[in-house]
Design an enzyme around this catalytic site. Structure first.
Site, PDB file in Angstrom:
ATOM      1  CG  ASP A 284      43.046 -20.333  27.415  1.00 32.10           C
ATOM      2  OD1 ASP A 284      43.680 -21.398  27.395  1.00 32.10           O
ATOM      3  OD2 ASP A 284      41.822 -20.266  27.616  1.00 32.10           O
ATOM      4  CE  LYS A 285      42.973 -25.733  22.319  1.00 27.11           C
ATOM      5  NZ  LYS A 285      41.511 -26.008  22.266  1.00 27.11           N
TER       6      LYS A 285
END
Length: 736
Positions: A329-330
């Site tokens: 995930d960012k």
């Protein structure tokens, strides 16, 4: 508030979103209709999957190794060899209860996932509003959405204010979205939180039919399945091969001894059965589960002490050694989840400096609005520019009035007086809107203006804004009016959720270690590409909708892409499953939000980062307790050391099995030597126990992902077993 004829600001200007609705739906449901829909759709909750404790216990005694021990126990009791029966039974129970303990830990996680707080929401039933438990909502219910409410189902906006909605739990975006709007439509997904505004909405989907509900249902199914690491799967394949060979050997011995040695008598059969029993037990790596668990437990303890990583599922610590792809995930994982001004990129109009822009932006922000991502980032930027002098500078200005942010006006306004400068009005907002307040459609705000030199600078402002947007930055325009002078454009502040301090180095280390890293985020595509560029990842990133059509082209896209943006929770899970099931990769996944939980659960190595939500922690197998991703690389290194320890034990143990089985077989055939089953069983058991110190062995980590190759393990074990057999026979017959 009306139906089809209802006027709404969103219908003005360029927006083409249809905000009309059926007036009959606006009335809500009757109690009778709600009851019918409850029967059809069920309650607005996740169904609880129950697992029988007795079934869990029973399953621990099924499989190749348990079956062989059970067969050996039956043979022992049949020939009334109670000593051997007792030893075998103890070993069987020890291995069974070890597995039972791990299974019950998974069941406890499942119970935590299904536990919910009882929440209520204002709902129209029988023509009047009542506070209804959210679990009783059904499709068609009309509910009131206000600031602070967590959206309990997939709800479509009907009428009222434009809502500021925090969708971080679903999309990972650090800034709230506006609903309704042309970009995001009218449907607000379950799990989002209303930040501000008041509006009515109609429930469209509930329970497992919602976007987040279907994702959580997948997690619950994952929790009911016992996870076995790739290494253990391969080892069990080797066990099956060795045991199969041992069974053939036992059958041959039984037939040959009966026919050649004329032992098909009552006493002869009993003797042969005891001999076969000893060979069967010798072939089984009885202490394998114990050695695996002890080694992994010591590794997990080291991870917690030295690398701030809590391992909740031991198989995952084995799998990280073989991990070939890491999906991350960012927001909150690769980045800080705290949007900030990129000071080096601030654009200044002619006649203004970066300090001027920072000062005016700071004056047009509220230091007390700590929950507002925009004001917080501007104030932090102001403090970085002016340090301790900032407070003294601000004291020189006396606030006259302020106009807060409105999603229609898209700007805020502050008015000050200064003893030397005089009257100052500052506006902060959408770059083109503060340049000309009529941009995008005229509004009814009291303060309207067009900046000086509009015709000369409008194209410049639009280009700067477009370039920032293309690079993934959100932008904030600053304008100022001093005394009776015209409004003047000061500059544009670019904002981005910055990478964590250790992200770039961690990505580099992981790539060097042979792991392909992919970014999967709910944020915008251009933001994902810019973040990838900043941390040294590839920028071949695609929109999440491209993962939703299950074709071979889609599979190849997942394999070749550097990541995906604007994804839903199910898209993240789908990417993980394609890599895992179609391309047979050992997949890791890192994340922190509810939207990451389905993918964390599907991956062999799910890692919840520091400050992750409870849903993410519950779905993950490893939980980081310190900021940043460096612990993931440390886990890879430690896991590869553990793999080599376990591989050394497995290789030696199978070599010992081959040695014992072959030597005993030859002694029986060549010398018709009687075999005492108890001694052989004790020999096999103590031989295993002597290998427990391997958990403390020092090993160098591999530079590439470990591949537990069954053929390689069998070949090495067979070679060592043959050499050990030769030396044993040489000792046995040479000594005589």
């Amino acid at each position: 508030m009306g139906g089809h004829d209802t006027e709404n600001p969103l219908q003005a200007g360029k927006t083409k979103l249809d905000l009309s609705y059926d007036p009959t739906e606006r009335l809500g449901l009757t109690s009778e209709r709600a009851e019918e829909l409850t029967q059809e759709f069920g309650y607005n909750e996740l169904p609880e999957i129950t697992i029988s404790i007795w079934w869990v216990l029973f399953v621990q005694f099924t499989g190749v190794m348990p079956y062989m021990l059970e067969l050996a126990a039956l043979i022992a009791i049949a020939v009334q060899d109670y000593a051997d029966f007792g030893i075998i039974l103890v070993m069987l129970l020890c291995n069974g209860f070890l597995g039972f303990h791990e299974q019950m830990k998974a069941a406890e996680s499942l119970r935590e996932l299904t536990q919910k707080m009882e929440q209520k929401i204002a709902t129209l039933r029988d023509g009047h509003a009542e506070n209804l438990l959210t679990r009783l909502l059904v499709p068609g219910d009309v509910v009131l959405l206000i600031g602070g409410v967590q959206v309990p189902a997939d709800i479509e906006w009907l009428e009222g204010d434009i809502l500021q909605v925090d969708t971080a739990a679903l999309t990972g975006e650090p800034l709230p979205r506006k609903y309704p709007c042309e970009e995001y439509g009218k449907l607000i997904l379950c799990g989002a939180t209303i930040r501000s505004g008041e509006a009515y909405g109609i429930v469209r989907k509930t329970g497992v039919n919602t976007e987040i509900g279907s994702a959580n249902a997948d997690i619950m199914k994952d929790k009911t399945v016992t996870k076995v690491s790739v290494f253990e799967q391969r080892v069990l394949m080797v066990v099956q091969v060795v045991i199969f060979v041992a069974l053939i050997d036992v059958l041959i011995i039984f037939i040959v001894q009966g026919v050649v040695q004329d032992q098909f008598t009552a006493s002869g059969i009993q003797t042969d059965l005891l001999t076969c029993l000893s060979i069967i037990v010798a072939a089984i790596p009885i202490a394998l589960p114990i050695v695996l668990n002890v080694t992994m437990a010591l590794g997990a303890g080291k991870m917690a002490r030295e690398y701030d990583a809590v391992v909740t599922s031991l198989p995952a610590l084995q799998d990280i050694s073989s991990m070939t792809v890491l999906c991350s995930d960012k927001t909150g994982t690769l980045t800080t989840a705290k949007i900030s001004i990129h000071a080096e990129s601030v654009w200044c109009a002619e006649g203004f400096t970066k300090q001027d822009v920072a000062l005016y932006a700071g004056l047009a922000s509220n230091r007390d609005k700590k929950e507002d991502a925009i004001d917080r980032s501007v104030i932090n930027h102001f403090d970085r520019i002016f340090n301790t002098k900032g407070a003294d500078i601000v004291k020189e200005y006396t606030k006259v009035r302020s106009v807060g942010f409105n999603p229609i006006y898209k700007r805020v306004l502050y008015e000050y007086t200064h003893p030397k400068i005089g009257n100052i009005i500052i506006a902060k907002g959408l770059p083109t809107k503060v340049l000309n307040t009529k941009d995008g459609g005229e509004d009814d705000a009291a303060d309207q203006w067009v900046c000086e030199g509009f015709e000369q600078i409008k194209d410049v402002v639009k280009k700067v804004d477009y370039d920032f947007s293309k690079a993934g930055y959100k932008t904030l325009g600053i304008v100022v009016k001093i005394n009776n002078k015209p409004w003047t454009y000061c500059g544009i502040l670019p904002m981005l959720d910055p990478p964590r301090h250790d992200t770039a180095q961690t990505i580099k280390n992981l790539v060097t270690a042979g792991i392909n890293v992919k970014m999967i985020t709910g944020d915008h595509l251009n933001i994902a590409k810019e973040t990838a560029r900043l941390i040294g990842m590839g920028i071949n990133i695609h929109a999440g909708e491209e993962t939703r059509n299950p074709t071979q082209d889609r599979n190849e896209l997942v394999w070749n892409a550097d990541g995906f943006a604007q994804v839903l929770p199910k898209d993240k899970r789908e990417v993980v499953l394609v890599l895992r099931n179609i391309y047979n990769q050992v997949v890791g996944m890192t994340g922190d939000g509810v939207n990451d939980a389905p993918a964390l659960s599907a991956a062999q190595c799910g890692v919840a980062v520091d400050d992750a939500t409870d849903a993410a922690k519950n779905a993950a197998a490893i939980i980081l307790t310190s900021p940043g991703l460096s612990a993931i690389y440390s886990a890879v290194v430690e896991s590869r050391r553990i793999f080599r320890k376990l591989k050394a034990y497995v290789t030696y143990r199978f070599a010992a099995s081959i040695q014992i089985v072959v030597v005993l077989t030859l002694l029986i055939f060549i010398s018709n030597c009687p075999i005492t089953a108890l001694f052989i069983i004790l020999l096999a058991l103590f031989n295993d126990l002597t290998m427990l110190p391997i958990a403390y062995d020092f090993q160098q980590a591999s530079t590439k992902p470990e591949n537990p190759d069954v053929t390689n393990i069998l070949t090495v074990s067979a070679s060592l077993g043959t050499l050990e057999t030769c030396f044993t026979l040489l000792f046995a017959y040479g000594a005589g």
